[in-house]
Design a protein around this motif. Structure first.
Motif, PDB file in Angstrom:
ATOM      1  N   THR A   2       0.849  -1.190   0.000  1.00  0.00           N
ATOM      2  CA  THR A   2       0.000   0.000   0.000  1.00  0.00           C
ATOM      3  C   THR A   2       0.884   1.240   0.000  1.00  0.00           C
ATOM      4  O   THR A   2       1.710   1.438   0.886  1.00  0.00           O
ATOM      5  CB  THR A   2      -0.920   0.030   1.234  1.00  0.00           C
ATOM      6  OG1 THR A   2      -1.777  -1.102   1.187  1.00  0.00           O
ATOM      7  CG2 THR A   2      -1.772   1.287   1.250  1.00  0.00           C
ATOM      8  N   TYR A   3       0.714   2.070  -1.009  1.00  0.00           N
ATOM      9  CA  TYR A   3       1.524   3.280  -1.140  1.00  0.00           C
ATOM     10  C   TYR A   3       0.864   4.494  -0.483  1.00  0.00           C
ATOM     11  O   TYR A   3       1.542   5.464  -0.176  1.00  0.00           O
ATOM     12  CB  TYR A   3       1.752   3.596  -2.626  1.00  0.00           C
ATOM     13  CG  TYR A   3       2.606   2.584  -3.342  1.00  0.00           C
ATOM     14  CD1 TYR A   3       3.990   2.729  -3.403  1.00  0.00           C
ATOM     15  CD2 TYR A   3       2.032   1.472  -3.959  1.00  0.00           C
ATOM     16  CE1 TYR A   3       4.782   1.802  -4.067  1.00  0.00           C
ATOM     17  CE2 TYR A   3       2.816   0.541  -4.624  1.00  0.00           C
ATOM     18  CZ  TYR A   3       4.189   0.704  -4.666  1.00  0.00           C
ATOM     19  OH  TYR A   3       4.961  -0.227  -5.316  1.00  0.00           O
ATOM     20  N   ALA A  61       4.610   2.338 -11.149  1.00  0.00           N
ATOM     21  CA  ALA A  61       3.508   1.549 -11.704  1.00  0.00           C
ATOM     22  C   ALA A  61       2.594   1.038 -10.594  1.00  0.00           C
ATOM     23  O   ALA A  61       1.363   1.037 -10.736  1.00  0.00           O
ATOM     24  CB  ALA A  61       4.053   0.390 -12.529  1.00  0.00           C
ATOM     25  N   GLY A  62       3.192   0.625  -9.485  1.00  0.00           N
ATOM     26  CA  GLY A  62       2.390   0.172  -8.352  1.00  0.00           C
ATOM     27  C   GLY A  62       1.529   1.271  -7.775  1.00  0.00           C
ATOM     28  O   GLY A  62       0.353   1.051  -7.429  1.00  0.00           O
ATOM     29  N   MET A  64       0.368   3.923  -9.407  1.00  0.00           N
ATOM     30  CA  MET A  64      -0.710   4.239 -10.331  1.00  0.00           C
ATOM     31  C   MET A  64      -1.790   3.164 -10.332  1.00  0.00           C
ATOM     32  O   MET A  64      -2.978   3.472 -10.459  1.00  0.00           O
ATOM     33  CB  MET A  64      -0.163   4.458 -11.744  1.00  0.00           C
ATOM     34  CG  MET A  64       0.744   5.662 -11.878  1.00  0.00           C
ATOM     35  SD  MET A  64       0.113   7.178 -11.084  1.00  0.00           S
ATOM     36  CE  MET A  64      -1.529   7.326 -11.799  1.00  0.00           C
ATOM     37  N   GLN A  65      -1.393   1.923 -10.168  1.00  0.00           N
ATOM     38  CA  GLN A  65      -2.383   0.853 -10.071  1.00  0.00           C
ATOM     39  C   GLN A  65      -3.277   1.065  -8.849  1.00  0.00           C
ATOM     40  O   GLN A  65      -4.493   0.858  -8.913  1.00  0.00           O
ATOM     41  CB  GLN A  65      -1.679  -0.503  -9.985  1.00  0.00           C
ATOM     42  CG  GLN A  65      -2.635  -1.697  -9.968  1.00  0.00           C
ATOM     43  CD  GLN A  65      -1.900  -3.027  -9.976  1.00  0.00           C
ATOM     44  OE1 GLN A  65      -0.671  -3.085  -9.869  1.00  0.00           O
ATOM     45  NE2 GLN A  65      -2.643  -4.096 -10.100  1.00  0.00           N
ATOM     46  N   GLU A  66      -2.691   1.509  -7.759  1.00  0.00           N
ATOM     47  CA  GLU A  66      -3.473   1.768  -6.554  1.00  0.00           C
ATOM     48  C   GLU A  66      -4.373   2.992  -6.721  1.00  0.00           C
ATOM     49  O   GLU A  66      -5.547   2.978  -6.306  1.00  0.00           O
ATOM     50  CB  GLU A  66      -2.543   1.958  -5.363  1.00  0.00           C
ATOM     51  CG  GLU A  66      -3.283   2.047  -4.033  1.00  0.00           C
ATOM     52  CD  GLU A  66      -2.374   1.973  -2.831  1.00  0.00           C
ATOM     53  OE1 GLU A  66      -2.889   2.157  -1.712  1.00  0.00           O
ATOM     54  OE2 GLU A  66      -1.158   1.744  -2.996  1.00  0.00           O
ATOM     55  N   GLU A  68      -5.728   4.048  -9.377  1.00  0.00           N
ATOM     56  CA  GLU A  68      -6.827   3.704 -10.277  1.00  0.00           C
ATOM     57  C   GLU A  68      -7.666   2.543  -9.765  1.00  0.00           C
ATOM     58  O   GLU A  68      -8.584   2.086 -10.450  1.00  0.00           O
ATOM     59  CB  GLU A  68      -6.286   3.381 -11.661  1.00  0.00           C
ATOM     60  CG  GLU A  68      -5.651   4.580 -12.361  1.00  0.00           C
ATOM     61  CD  GLU A  68      -5.392   4.345 -13.823  1.00  0.00           C
ATOM     62  OE1 GLU A  68      -6.056   4.972 -14.652  1.00  0.00           O
ATOM     63  OE2 GLU A  68      -4.519   3.501 -14.124  1.00  0.00           O
ATOM     64  N   GLY A  69      -7.373   2.091  -8.554  1.00  0.00           N
ATOM     65  CA  GLY A  69      -8.055   0.935  -7.999  1.00  0.00           C
ATOM     66  C   GLY A  69      -9.297   1.278  -7.187  1.00  0.00           C
ATOM     67  O   GLY A  69      -9.611   2.451  -6.940  1.00  0.00           O
ATOM     68  N   TYR A  91      -5.093   9.449 -16.619  1.00  0.00           N
ATOM     69  CA  TYR A  91      -4.051  10.195 -15.920  1.00  0.00           C
ATOM     70  C   TYR A  91      -2.951  10.606 -16.880  1.00  0.00           C
ATOM     71  O   TYR A  91      -2.749  10.008 -17.931  1.00  0.00           O
ATOM     72  CB  TYR A  91      -3.512   9.420 -14.720  1.00  0.00           C
ATOM     73  CG  TYR A  91      -2.489   8.338 -14.978  1.00  0.00           C
ATOM     74  CD1 TYR A  91      -1.126   8.629 -15.036  1.00  0.00           C
ATOM     75  CD2 TYR A  91      -2.873   7.000 -15.111  1.00  0.00           C
ATOM     76  CE1 TYR A  91      -0.183   7.635 -15.231  1.00  0.00           C
ATOM     77  CE2 TYR A  91      -1.944   5.996 -15.303  1.00  0.00           C
ATOM     78  CZ  TYR A  91      -0.595   6.311 -15.368  1.00  0.00           C
ATOM     79  OH  TYR A  91       0.338   5.320 -15.574  1.00  0.00           O
TER      80      TYR A  91
END
Length: 212
Positions: A2-3, A61-62, A64-66, A68-69, A91
């Motif tokens: 989790t970022y 990348a991680g 941005m995945q979060e 957009e999650g 984005y």
């Protein structure tokens, strides 16, 4: 991994004057910020660049995945009292600004929610600090100023008076902009526009050193 610090987002009140917005400092967890910063993609000059034209990898990348999650979307829906189900996201990435950037605007009517995440290590300049404004013709009608570093988050609901802008600055200024928009046609149109702009800048970047 989790970022993002969802607890900080949850405890941050939604400001409603002069329009709906919130600011969360250190929204990217400090222990993950260095990795995301290291993996921030190279961009070919000023302007907004779509992910399709960049190398999106690693911790960036991680992140941005979060973003957009579903967890982040739910947090924004709860905070703004809005249903974003079926609304697509898009984005872009910025790495530099020109001294002509930062003019006061509200964002386009096709945008519903704007998310800005600032990726600079620090910020000493007076220019380049985004301001939430009461007026569309007065950069000093400041309600709040956003620290453009360290993973600071700004989210606002686009409206006819969602004025924002910043004093001139020219140079490196890392930021991510994510939007929920009305429909997929907006994504297709805007990403295509940014894609061609980025490709042109790549060509210019390749030619200029040879002509120097």
């Amino acid at each position: 991994m989790t970022y993002l610090d969802y607890a900080a987002l949850e405890r941050t009140p939604l400001e409603r004057d002069p329009y709906d917005f919130l600011i969360v400092e250190d929204f990217i967890r400090p222990e993950t910020f260095a990795g995301v910063s290291t993996d921030f993609p190279d961009v070919p000059g000023p302007g907004s660049h779509p992910p399709s034209e960049l190398k999106i990898a690693g911790a960036f990348a991680g992140l941005m995945q979060e973003l957009e999650g579903p967890q982040f979307r739910k947090a924004i829906e709860d905070k703004f009292g809005i249903d974003l189900n079926g609304r697509p996201t898009m984005y872009t990435v910025r790495g530099y600004v020109r001294d002509t950037d930062g003019e006061i605007h509200t964002d386009s009517k096709t945008k519903i929610i704007t998310v800005l995440l600032y990726m600079n290590q620090k910020w000493d300049a007076d220019g380049g600090r985004l301001r939430i404004l009461r007026k569309g013709d007065d950069l000093e009608s400041t309600v709040a100023e956003v620290p453009p570093y360290g993973g600071t988050l700004l989210v606002f609901r686009r409206s006819e008076n969602s004025w924002h802008g910043h004093k001139p600055f020219a140079g490196p200024r890392r930021a991510i902009q994510l939007n929920w928009v009305l429909d997929q046609s907006v994504v297709d149109r805007e990403q295509s526009r940014h894609r061609w702009s980025t490709r042109l800048k790549k060509v210019k970047q390749a030619i200029l050193p040879q002509s120097a």
